[in-house]
Scaffold this active site. Structure first.
Site, mmCIF file in Angstrom:
data_model
loop_
_atom_site.group_PDB
_atom_site.id
_atom_site.type_symbol
_atom_site.label_atom_id
_atom_site.label_comp_id
_atom_site.label_asym_id
_atom_site.label_seq_id
_atom_site.Cartn_x
_atom_site.Cartn_y
_atom_site.Cartn_z
ATOM 1 N N ASP A 13 0.822 -1.216 0.000
ATOM 2 C CA ASP A 13 0.000 0.000 0.000
ATOM 3 C C ASP A 13 0.852 1.261 0.000
ATOM 4 O O ASP A 13 0.409 2.314 0.454
ATOM 5 C CB ASP A 13 -0.962 0.022 1.199
ATOM 6 C CG ASP A 13 -1.748 -1.262 1.359
ATOM 7 O OD1 ASP A 13 -2.352 -1.702 0.358
ATOM 8 O OD2 ASP A 13 -1.733 -1.845 2.454
ATOM 9 N N LYS A 16 2.568 2.016 -5.251
ATOM 10 C CA LYS A 16 3.323 1.529 -6.408
ATOM 11 C C LYS A 16 2.618 1.858 -7.710
ATOM 12 O O LYS A 16 3.269 2.076 -8.732
ATOM 13 C CB LYS A 16 3.549 0.021 -6.269
ATOM 14 C CG LYS A 16 4.444 -0.349 -5.094
ATOM 15 C CD LYS A 16 4.678 -1.840 -4.991
ATOM 16 C CE LYS A 16 3.427 -2.615 -4.605
ATOM 17 N NZ LYS A 16 2.913 -2.261 -3.263
ATOM 18 N N GLY A 40 -4.093 -4.627 -4.119
ATOM 19 C CA GLY A 40 -4.593 -3.702 -5.129
ATOM 20 C C GLY A 40 -3.735 -2.468 -5.251
ATOM 21 O O GLY A 40 -2.969 -2.120 -4.360
ATOM 22 N N HIS A 41 -3.858 -1.817 -6.398
ATOM 23 C CA HIS A 41 -3.249 -0.511 -6.636
ATOM 24 C C HIS A 41 -4.372 0.495 -6.814
ATOM 25 O O HIS A 41 -5.375 0.217 -7.482
ATOM 26 C CB HIS A 41 -2.414 -0.507 -7.924
ATOM 27 C CG HIS A 41 -1.207 -1.371 -7.870
ATOM 28 N ND1 HIS A 41 -0.329 -1.366 -6.813
ATOM 29 C CD2 HIS A 41 -0.704 -2.252 -8.759
ATOM 30 C CE1 HIS A 41 0.652 -2.212 -7.059
ATOM 31 N NE2 HIS A 41 0.446 -2.769 -8.228
ATOM 32 N N GLN A 223 2.058 -6.479 -3.282
ATOM 33 C CA GLN A 223 2.486 -6.523 -1.874
ATOM 34 C C GLN A 223 3.833 -5.801 -1.709
ATOM 35 O O GLN A 223 4.049 -4.808 -2.365
ATOM 36 C CB GLN A 223 2.520 -7.954 -1.340
ATOM 37 C CG GLN A 223 1.164 -8.614 -1.259
ATOM 38 C CD GLN A 223 0.818 -9.377 -2.519
ATOM 39 O OE1 GLN A 223 1.671 -9.900 -3.219
ATOM 40 N NE2 GLN A 223 -0.453 -9.464 -2.827
#
Length: 428
Positions: A13, A16, A40-41, A223
């Site tokens: 988180d 990225k 998630g992004h 991650q």
């Protein structure tokens, strides 16, 4: 031309997706090399916010080829739901490529993930319940299903039959759930085959040719470093290798093709799920960081645990990944604090540790040793060069760079695509 690895420094988180987007105009391929839809992004473009899970964040950049590499585990239902949602918002996803060697995430592994977590009770890991861990376990136990198996029904059926010999024993005799039939699994998976087939390629060969042709390739990890199954805070980790070494195995690119490793680090620290967290704030400061940083999981919606920046972790990320550049994100969230603590070392039973403790026991017992930096006031989201920042904010960035041991090449000062200070070029 360069292959660039992009990884997270902390527990995920870190932003990225923002870093990948920053590279977007200069990149030809963005490759997701590990994980599944358990992370998630979030990418903000203008007034639009996109939450991505299985898809590489490069899918939002026109002209970029997004690739799901062989190291990813793919829940096909989630994949096509995500594609359909983007297409409905006008995003072209037709360039997406999926590795023939990527593993499929079958429905029975979602069930097992959830019931095992409940069974563990207070010893639970804090997984997302998406079935990712059991699918990686199948991969290593050699009972997994791969994308290419969809195109040979006989092989697919044989593999499902073999996997269910053990899975049904667990479901029925241990967890008191119903047995799963071979037909229901095969039928569900085959229902996606025709739509998936045009996307499937030998991605290792594809990327080798791209690099030979002078294209820029970004290898994007899901991650982060402290969630790596080998190098993270085991057992409170993910089931893959989201560090730079995992980029090679997860994308089929040899280490000799990698030119730089960009490591993304939040200006404070967060994590989701169980496990040790030395700088965690369980007081009003933690609540404030969570609120002002919008710290809720992209995939699960769970509130993230929040704490001050930990430069012991930053140095560890440099060592494990071979970091050539840091991208420091969410500096704007720290505006308005009178003082900002930064963890520079740990105290473990009276002994100072400037580097990560060797054992899990020592890390669990680590308490942070802080240095304190002057805070700053005001909205910094409009800053576009370092000289635009308040002097205290510049000092904070400079101190973090010095303590972590790698240059900070970009600083995020807001949620939008344009809210970033480029200190030096990330593609050289």
């Amino acid at each position: 031309m360069p292959a660039i690895v992009l990884v997270g420094a902390q527990w995920g988180d870190e932003g990225k997706g923002k870093a990948t987007d920053l590279l977007g105009g200069s990149v030809d391929y963005v490759v997701k090399f590990n994980g599944g839809n358990n992370a998630g992004h979030t990418v903000v473009i203008g007034n639009e916010t996109y939450a991505l899970h299985l898809l590489p964040s490069g899918i939002l950049s026109p002209g970029v080829v997004p690739v799901i590499g062989n190291g990813v585990v793919v829940d096909l239902g989630v994949l096509f739901d995500e594609i359909d949602a983007l297409e409905a918002r006008g995003v072209d996803t037709s360039a997406l490529i999926v590795s023939a060697n990527a593993h499929l995430l079958p429905p029975y592994n979602r069930t097992l993930d959830k019931v095992v977590e409940r069974f563990l009770g207070s010893r639970r890991i804090g997984t997302t319940g998406r079935g990712v861990g059991p699918t990686y376990a199948d991969k290593m136990s050699r009972v997994g299903l791969r994308v290419q198996d969809l195109f040979d029904e006989k092989i697919l059926r044989q593999k499902v039959e073999g996997a269910l010999v053990q899975k049904n024993q667990l479901l029925v005799k241990v967890f008191n759930r119903r047995a799963v039939t071979v037909d229901e699994i095969v039928d569900e998976l085959l229902s996606y085959a025709d739509r998936l087939r045009p996307m499937v390629r030998d991605t290792s060969l594809l990327l080798a040719k791209a690099l030979d042709n002078g294209d820029n390739v970004v290898l994007e990890g899901g991650q982060a470093t402290l969630l790596d199954v080998d190098h993270g805070t085991y057992p409170f980790v993910t089931s893959s290798n989201p560090t730079s070494g995992g980029a090679c195995t997860g994308a089929g690119i040899p280490p000799t093709r990698i030119d730089s490793v960009i490591t993304v680090m939040k200006a404070y620290t967060t994590r989701v799920g169980e496990g040790p967290f030395p700088t965690e704030l369980t007081n009003e400061d933690g609540v404030r960081l969570r609120k002002e940083g919008g710290e809720f999981g992209v995939t699960t919606g769970r509130p993230r645990r929040c704490g001050w920046l930990d430069t012991v972790i930053g140095r560890y990320a440099v060592r494990i990944n071979g970091t050539t550049d840091f991208v420091l994100t969410k500096l704007d969230v720290l505006s308005g604090w009178d003082q900002i603590p930064v963890c520079v070392a740990y105290d473990v039973d009276g002994v100072r540790h400037d580097e990560m403790p060797m054992t899990q026991t020592d890390f669990h017992h680590a308490t942070p040793i802080y240095e304190y930096f002057d805070g700053w006031d005001g909205d910094i989201s409009g800053a576009r060069k370092m000289s635009d920042l308040p002097s205290a904010a510049r000092r904070y960035v400079e101190a973090v760079e010095e303590m972590c041991g790698a240059p900070i090449s970009a600083v995020g000062v807001g949620p939008g695509r344009e809210s970033i200070i480029a200190v030096r070029d990330l593609i050289r």
